[in-house]
Design a protein around this motif. Structure first.
Motif, short mmCIF file in Angstrom:
data_model
loop_
_atom_site.label_atom_id
_atom_site.label_comp_id
_atom_site.label_asym_id
_atom_site.label_seq_id
_atom_site.Cartn_x
_atom_site.Cartn_y
_atom_site.Cartn_z
N ASN A 1 -1.07 13.36 1.30
CA ASN A 1 0.32 13.09 1.76
C ASN A 1 0.77 11.88 2.08
O ASN A 1 0.18 11.04 2.96
CB ASN A 1 0.41 13.97 3.11
N VAL A 2 1.68 11.18 1.03
CA VAL A 2 1.73 9.76 1.28
C VAL A 2 2.79 9.55 2.21
O VAL A 2 2.92 8.16 3.04
CB VAL A 2 2.53 8.96 -0.08
N VAL A 3 3.61 10.56 2.79
CA VAL A 3 4.58 10.22 3.94
C VAL A 3 3.70 9.93 5.21
O VAL A 3 4.11 9.42 5.93
CB VAL A 3 5.42 11.64 4.16
N ASP A 4 2.52 10.84 5.27
CA ASP A 4 1.87 10.53 6.60
C ASP A 4 1.32 8.97 6.71
O ASP A 4 1.25 8.33 7.64
CB ASP A 4 0.55 11.56 6.61
N LEU A 5 0.99 8.42 5.42
CA LEU A 5 0.56 7.03 5.44
C LEU A 5 1.84 6.16 5.80
O LEU A 5 1.57 5.25 6.35
CB LEU A 5 0.19 6.58 4.12
N ALA A 6 2.94 6.56 5.30
CA ALA A 6 4.12 5.51 5.71
C ALA A 6 4.24 5.80 6.96
O ALA A 6 4.63 4.86 7.64
CB ALA A 6 5.28 6.14 4.74
N ASP A 7 4.21 6.88 7.65
CA ASP A 7 4.58 7.07 9.16
C ASP A 7 3.40 6.21 9.88
O ASP A 7 3.68 5.72 10.92
CB ASP A 7 4.33 8.58 9.57
N GLN A 8 2.32 6.07 9.28
CA GLN A 8 1.11 5.33 10.20
C GLN A 8 1.40 3.77 9.95
O GLN A 8 1.16 3.10 11.12
CB GLN A 8 0.08 5.79 9.65
N LEU A 9 1.97 3.47 8.70
CA LEU A 9 1.96 1.83 8.53
C LEU A 9 3.34 1.31 8.89
O LEU A 9 3.56 0.27 9.42
CB LEU A 9 1.59 1.56 7.16
N ASP A 10 4.58 2.13 8.45
CA ASP A 10 5.63 1.69 8.75
C ASP A 10 6.76 2.53 8.36
O ASP A 10 6.96 3.00 7.17
CB ASP A 10 6.13 0.59 7.86
N SER B 1 9.83 3.19 8.35
CA SER B 1 10.95 2.70 7.61
C SER B 1 10.61 2.74 6.20
O SER B 1 11.81 2.92 5.12
CB SER B 1 11.49 1.52 8.07
N TYR B 2 9.57 2.65 5.65
CA TYR B 2 9.16 2.57 4.16
C TYR B 2 8.60 3.75 3.57
O TYR B 2 7.59 4.13 3.45
CB TYR B 2 8.12 1.77 4.13
N ARG B 3 9.95 4.72 3.37
CA ARG B 3 9.59 5.96 2.54
C ARG B 3 10.19 5.81 1.26
O ARG B 3 11.61 5.60 1.37
CB ARG B 3 9.82 7.25 3.36
N LEU B 4 9.51 6.06 0.27
CA LEU B 4 10.42 6.22 -1.08
C LEU B 4 10.81 7.53 -1.53
O LEU B 4 10.00 8.52 -1.04
CB LEU B 4 9.51 5.76 -2.26
N SER B 5 11.71 8.02 -2.45
CA SER B 5 12.00 9.36 -2.88
C SER B 5 10.76 9.70 -3.84
O SER B 5 10.10 9.10 -4.33
CB SER B 5 13.09 9.11 -3.47
N ASP B 6 10.70 11.16 -4.12
CA ASP B 6 9.88 11.66 -5.16
C ASP B 6 8.41 11.25 -4.84
O ASP B 6 7.97 10.76 -5.74
CB ASP B 6 10.43 11.47 -6.26
N PRO B 7 7.92 11.67 -3.73
CA PRO B 7 6.44 11.36 -3.67
C PRO B 7 5.62 12.07 -4.62
O PRO B 7 6.19 12.95 -5.34
CB PRO B 7 6.12 12.05 -2.09
N PRO B 8 4.41 11.44 -5.00
CA PRO B 8 3.71 12.05 -6.11
C PRO B 8 2.90 13.25 -5.74
O PRO B 8 2.90 13.53 -4.52
CB PRO B 8 2.77 10.72 -6.34
N LEU C 1 0.84 -1.17 0.09
CA LEU C 1 0.07 0.00 -0.02
C LEU C 1 0.75 1.13 -0.02
O LEU C 1 0.60 2.03 -0.69
CB LEU C 1 -0.96 0.09 1.16
N ILE C 2 1.94 1.29 0.83
CA ILE C 2 2.95 2.27 0.90
C ILE C 2 3.40 2.61 -0.66
O ILE C 2 3.43 3.58 -0.99
CB ILE C 2 3.91 2.27 1.89
N SER C 3 4.06 1.42 -1.12
CA SER C 3 4.65 1.58 -2.46
C SER C 3 3.76 2.13 -3.55
O SER C 3 3.94 2.94 -4.22
CB SER C 3 4.96 0.02 -2.85
N LEU C 4 2.39 1.58 -3.52
CA LEU C 4 1.46 1.92 -4.50
C LEU C 4 1.01 3.66 -4.42
O LEU C 4 0.89 4.20 -5.10
CB LEU C 4 0.25 1.03 -4.54
N ALA C 5 1.10 4.19 -3.07
CA ALA C 5 0.69 5.35 -2.73
C ALA C 5 1.82 6.22 -3.16
O ALA C 5 1.61 7.37 -3.80
CB ALA C 5 0.60 5.45 -1.33
N PHE C 6 3.11 5.76 -3.26
CA PHE C 6 4.45 6.56 -3.67
C PHE C 6 4.38 6.43 -5.12
O PHE C 6 4.89 7.33 -5.97
CB PHE C 6 5.68 6.01 -3.04
#
Length: 412
Positions: A163-172, A174-181, A118-123
């Motif tokens: 904001n996809v970073v907020d989702l990553a903070d909630q789920l994991d 560690s799992y933040r990718l570069s260049d958010p959409p 889910l984090i990957s697809l959001a990014f």
């Protein structure tokens, strides 16, 4: 915690006109800037090695940072033409009271895969939007079934602020990718995923096997990296006894070769005390599990400080020497030589030195670091370290390898 709610930076950050405190996070998974100043390992192939492996290191040596770097490096490839990484962090999924069975591991791996996808697809929403309708529905159904958080709540959060970073903070975190959409792309992804989600939650059992087929089949990833970390986070396993490690790791190790044959690679990041376990126990189960151990030098630790300074100052300078008096030369090397060879320790002593500097100059812009600040910082570091559990852990340094040691040393 979202970035917007973080505590205010210490006074020296403002004094030096840094964008942020580059020494704040002693735990790599909490550092939102890690990708900007992580030092790549040598040999580099450890990052992209399509094989199972064990990485051994003492606490604070960078196991978690390396696992994060491996995950983010996977996503440098275009589309899905690269490995799919997921974080299987023991403290997040296990209670520590009893050793997990293989069935337990696979359930938790399915949950970890759902969060990672889910984090990957959001990014990278273009990956989901390019799927056929049937594949979109399969992904949505799997996410709805195996996310430990409510999928509808996650999508609502994304839809509200994009904001996809907020989702990553909630789920994991560690799992933040570069260049958010852009938010508009995120909202399009949310709308399509919502439309593809079944109205009722599936009651079928959670199976990692289904995730292997989904990720490698429908989504077309080249392989799966299961990044396993945190076995030493529980009281039951903190001593890293080989019998405890055997009970916790054996179910996974028993399936290493079978998984590898299907392009699923276990990459476990373990405490250095398990070196003897790696040398003996695992060889009875598999002959294809290479082992690596992290090794830091003073030079590389100095480089780690300089890189953080360069990023935090937005390129204005890349050494503390730039803000030091003529009585100080190569301060990073001096600090790195005064602590155990672990990044966590050198970050700690660098922060204490800058704290001492700030307290002495009282906010006077243009003041220079002096030897007395270094002495005060080292004294504060040693005083705090001597009375802390962290200090005791920091003393557990890796022993010298035998001449015929089977582990490959990784320089960081």
């Amino acid at each position: 915690m979202s970035l917007g709610s973080r505590p205010s930076a210490p006074e020296w950050v403002h004094l030096l006109s840094f964008r942020f405190d580059p020494f704040e996070h002693l735990e790599a998974s909490a550092d939102p800037y890690l990708a900007k100043y992580f030092i790549s390992p040598t040999p580099q192939y450890i990052v992209t090695l399509d094989a199972p492996l064990l990485v051994l290191a003492p606490p604070g040596a960078g196991k978690t940072a390396l696992s994060i770097y491996v995950a983010r490096s996977c996503w440098l490839g275009a589309g899905a033409q690269h490995p799919f990484p997921l974080f299987y962090t023991f403290p997040k999924y296990l209670n520590g009271r009893s050793a997990p069975t293989f069935a337990d591991h696979t359930v938790h791996l399915a949950h970890a895969a759902a969060a990672a996808l889910l984090i990957s697809l959001a990014f990278r929403p273009e990956l989901y939007l390019a799927l056929r309708p049937t594949d979109r529905r399969a992904v949505a159904s799997a996410l709805q079934r195996d996310l430990r958080h409510s999928l509808s709540h996650c999508l609502r959060t994304l839809d509200e602020n994009g904001n996809v970073v907020d989702l990553a903070d909630q789920l994991d975190p560690s799992y933040r990718l570069s260049d958010p959409p852009k938010p508009a792309q995120v909202r399009e992804f949310v709308a399509v995923l919502k439309a593809s989600t079944p109205s009722e939650t599936s009651h079928t059992s959670t199976e990692f096997e289904e995730w292997i087929e989904l990720l490698l089949g429908r989504l077309g990833f080249e392989s799966i990296y299961a990044l396993c970390d945190g076995i030493d986070a529980f009281p039951e396993t903190a001593a890293a006894r080989t019998d405890v490690a055997d009970a916790w790791l054996a179910p996974l190790l028993d399936h290493v070769e079978t998984w590898a044959g299907r392009r699923v690679y276990l990459k476990a990041f373990l405490p250095i005390e398990l070196e003897s376990y790696w040398r003996t126990h695992h060889l009875r189960r598999t002959s294809s599990l290479p082992g690596f151990r992290l090794d830091w030098t003073v030079e590389r630790l100095s480089q780690a400080i300089r890189k953080r300074i360069e990023v935090a100052s937005e390129g204005k300078f890349d050494s503390l020497d730039a803000i030091s008096s003529t009585a100080i030369r190569d301060l990073e090397t001096l600090l790195a030589s005064q602590v155990p060879p672990l990044p966590r320790e050198v970050l700690w002593v660098a922060r204490e030195t800058l704290r001492a500097f700030s307290q002495r100059v009282g906010g006077r812009v243009g003041s220079a670091l002096e030897p007395e600040d270094v002495a005060a910082g080292l004294a504060a570091y040693r005083q705090q370290r001597s009375g802390s559990l962290f200090g005791q852990l920091g003393d557990r340094l890796p022993p010298a390898l035998p001449q015929q040691g089977a582990l490959t040393t990784v320089s960081l």
